[in-house]
Enzyme design. Structure first.
Site, mmCIF file in Angstrom:
data_model
loop_
_atom_site.group_PDB
_atom_site.id
_atom_site.type_symbol
_atom_site.label_atom_id
_atom_site.label_comp_id
_atom_site.label_asym_id
_atom_site.label_seq_id
_atom_site.Cartn_x
_atom_site.Cartn_y
_atom_site.Cartn_z
ATOM 1 C CG ASP A 206 -1.919 1.141 1.232
ATOM 2 O OD1 ASP A 206 -2.532 1.382 0.190
ATOM 3 O OD2 ASP A 206 -2.077 1.800 2.280
ATOM 4 C CB SER A 230 -6.030 3.223 -0.042
ATOM 5 O OG SER A 230 -4.663 3.497 -0.253
ATOM 6 C CD GLN A 280 -4.196 1.019 -2.900
ATOM 7 O OE1 GLN A 280 -3.410 1.858 -3.330
ATOM 8 N NE2 GLN A 280 -4.079 0.462 -1.712
#
Length: 289
Positions: A206, A230, A280
């Protein structure tokens, strides 16, 4: 004697079990507006894995970031044992902080078995030994680092090396393809527990995947023109690996529209074996003047 950044990462992933299927994780008091999403994902995956028999490695996770976490406040992870089948084990994890749900994760575990074999090859890139450390590259361009970046560099648990030189001006950014790639590895040993290495990679995944969305728009390490967050995160784990050995995180963004940007990542080892696939979506809102 203070812990190394790698040791702090292992400690961060070492959850306290407060009930059979309930765990509590630390959330360091960092100088950030919100808890780093990779920390929550890594801790949630630890919680899920600690409720299995340990014989089946995780093969996929799907997660949603629902609310920003508050730095310095512990996070409670509640695990639901959805399924214990003959081939697959499924867990659902809810992360709660200050009485509010901030994160959902579903993870599936499966022991590899015989089947078809193929993969996309690793593209030609420089080896990590021939690339500068990110902190060194930043210092070369900026001179003395701002306090926040210097603090981040000292506490960073990963050695990060960009494959392509960083772009610092709008002219350099203009026309760039929406892709980015970095070599990464933990800055110290992480032990021999495979679950720790898997969760450490979830943490790392991430850190910069949404870079690929920003590459054609603005310099990655300059002032941001967007508030960025995110929204969701998915990973598929294909082969065993160690996160304290070099891996290439190759990222691309097929589209950005409607205030959201999609990014895809492939993680390879030095031998070119595809280890993990990542997808993502992020939210991008222009700063309000």
């Amino acid at each position: 004697m203070s812990e190394s950044p790698a040791e702090r990462l292992v400690d961060l992933l070492g959850l306290e079990r407060i009930e059979v299927d309930i765990f509590r994780g630390d959330s360091p008091q960092e100088h950030l507006q919100r808890v780093f999403g990779g920390q929550v994902a890594g801790q949630a995956l630890v919680a899920a894995g600690r409720t299995t028999d340990g014989e089946r490695p995780v093969h996929s996770l799907h997660a949603y970031f629902l609310r920003p976490g508050v730095p310095g406040v512990p996070i409670v992870y509640q695990v639901e044992r959805v399924r214990d089948g003959r081939s697959f084990t499924t867990r659902r994890v809810v992360a709660v902080q200050q009485g509010k749900t901030i994160f959902h994760l579903t993870a599936s575990f499966h022991r590899p078995e015989p089947g078809i074999e193929h993969q996309l090859p690793l593209r030609e890139v420089p080896r990590p030994e021939n690339l500068p450390r990110l902190a060194d590259e930043l210092r070369e361009h900026l001179g003395e680092l701002p306090e926040a970046l210097e603090r981040m560099a000292r506490r960073q648990p990963f050695d990060i090396r960009y494959v392509d030189r960083l772009r610092w001006t709008e002219d350099e950014v203009r026309g760039a393809e929406p892709r980015s790639a970095v070599w990464m590895r933990a800055v110290g040993p992480l032990g021999d527990d495979p679950l720790v290495h898997t969760c450490a990679l979830a943490y790392a995944s991430d850190m910069m995947l949404l870079d690929a969305v920003r590459v054609p728009v603005e310099p990655l390490w300059g002032p941001r023109g967007f508030d960025m967050a995110s929204l969701d995160h998915a990973m598929w784990f294909h082969r065993p690996f160690r996160t304290d050995e070099w891996f290439l995180y190759d990222q691309e963004s097929p589209i950005a529209t409607g205030g959201r940007g999609l990014a895809r990542g492939r993680i390879y080892d030095r031998e070119g074996r595809l280890l993990v696939s990542v997808v993502q979506e992020g939210l991008f809102r222009p700063h309000r003047g």
